[in-house]
Design a protein around this motif. Structure first.
Motif, PDB file in Angstrom:
ATOM      1  N   UNK A   2       0.845  -1.194   0.000  1.00 49.80           N
ATOM      2  CA  UNK A   2       0.000   0.000   0.000  1.00 49.80           C
ATOM      3  C   UNK A   2       0.882   1.247   0.000  1.00 49.80           C
ATOM      4  N   UNK A   3       0.434   2.229  -0.778  1.00 54.07           N
ATOM      5  CA  UNK A   3       1.095   3.531  -0.789  1.00 54.07           C
ATOM      6  C   UNK A   3       0.125   4.572  -0.262  1.00 54.07           C
ATOM      7  N   UNK A   4       0.639   5.477   0.508  1.00 56.09           N
ATOM      8  CA  UNK A   4      -0.131   6.615   0.992  1.00 56.09           C
ATOM      9  C   UNK A   4       0.469   7.862   0.338  1.00 56.09           C
ATOM     10  N   UNK A   5      -0.357   8.556  -0.423  1.00 50.13           N
ATOM     11  CA  UNK A   5       0.117   9.722  -1.177  1.00 50.13           C
ATOM     12  C   UNK A   5      -0.540  10.972  -0.609  1.00 50.13           C
ATOM     13  N   UNK A   6       0.279  11.964  -0.308  1.00 48.59           N
ATOM     14  CA  UNK A   6      -0.184  13.239   0.226  1.00 48.59           C
ATOM     15  C   UNK A   6       0.069  14.318  -0.819  1.00 48.59           C
ATOM     16  N   UNK A  37      -2.943  24.539   6.107  1.00 52.72           N
ATOM     17  CA  UNK A  37      -2.833  24.275   4.675  1.00 52.72           C
ATOM     18  C   UNK A  37      -3.628  23.010   4.413  1.00 52.72           C
ATOM     19  N   UNK A  38      -4.496  23.023   3.430  1.00 48.98           N
ATOM     20  CA  UNK A  38      -5.296  21.848   3.126  1.00 48.98           C
ATOM     21  C   UNK A  38      -4.664  21.075   1.976  1.00 48.98           C
ATOM     22  N   UNK A  39      -5.071  19.825   1.855  1.00 49.77           N
ATOM     23  CA  UNK A  39      -4.536  19.002   0.789  1.00 49.77           C
ATOM     24  C   UNK A  39      -5.421  17.788   0.547  1.00 49.77           C
ATOM     25  N   UNK A  40      -4.849  16.813  -0.153  1.00 53.10           N
ATOM     26  CA  UNK A  40      -5.568  15.583  -0.496  1.00 53.10           C
ATOM     27  C   UNK A  40      -4.740  14.388  -0.030  1.00 53.10           C
ATOM     28  N   UNK A  41      -5.425  13.304   0.271  1.00 50.56           N
ATOM     29  CA  UNK A  41      -4.775  12.085   0.735  1.00 50.56           C
ATOM     30  C   UNK A  41      -5.339  10.905  -0.047  1.00 50.56           C
ATOM     31  N   UNK A  42      -4.457  10.025  -0.516  1.00 50.11           N
ATOM     32  CA  UNK A  42      -4.872   8.844  -1.279  1.00 50.11           C
ATOM     33  C   UNK A  42      -4.194   7.608  -0.711  1.00 50.11           C
ATOM     34  N   UNK A  43      -4.930   6.513  -0.615  1.00 50.73           N
ATOM     35  CA  UNK A  43      -4.362   5.204  -0.312  1.00 50.73           C
ATOM     36  C   UNK A  43      -4.513   4.359  -1.565  1.00 50.73           C
ATOM     37  N   UNK A  44      -3.418   3.796  -2.015  1.00 51.20           N
ATOM     38  CA  UNK A  44      -3.423   3.011  -3.245  1.00 51.20           C
ATOM     39  C   UNK A  44      -2.839   1.632  -2.921  1.00 51.20           C
ATOM     40  N   UNK A  45      -3.605   0.594  -3.174  1.00 51.86           N
ATOM     41  CA  UNK A  45      -3.131  -0.771  -2.957  1.00 51.86           C
ATOM     42  C   UNK A  45      -2.613  -1.351  -4.268  1.00 51.86           C
ATOM     43  N   UNK A  46      -1.480  -2.030  -4.173  1.00 49.79           N
ATOM     44  CA  UNK A  46      -0.834  -2.629  -5.348  1.00 49.79           C
ATOM     45  C   UNK A  46      -0.790  -4.150  -5.211  1.00 49.79           C
TER      46      UNK A  46
END
Length: 80
Positions: A2-6, A37-46
């Motif tokens: 799993x990757x966590x992307x900010x 500061x706001x942003x986005x967060x994604x969890x991507x499973x490989x």
């Protein structure tokens, strides 16, 4: 794996949503906060057969090509 992307706005880019959140927090009593500061967060499973290096390459490609606008945003990630 799993990757966590900010994804967040570059420091040089104004963040009106972050300013609104900051102002709202101060209004409800959180006065010691100096900036939001706001942003986005994604969890991507490989798939499990990918190596850590393959996942790293995929995450960077996805983040650069799909998840961010490189003119105003930057990203960081963690691989678990």
């Amino acid at each position: 794996m799993r990757a966590r992307v900010y994804v967040s706005l570059k420091k040089s880019v104004l963040d009106p949503q972050g300013k609104t959140i900051h102002h709202s927090l101060q209004n409800i009593g959180f006065r010691k906060i100096t900036e939001v500061r706001q942003g986005k967060f994604f969890e991507i499973d490989f798939a499990s057969e990918l190596t850590r290096e393959e996942v790293r390459a995929e995450v960077e490609k996805i983040a650069e090509d799909v998840l961010t606008n490189p003119v105003i945003e930057e990203f960081s990630y963690q691989i678990e």
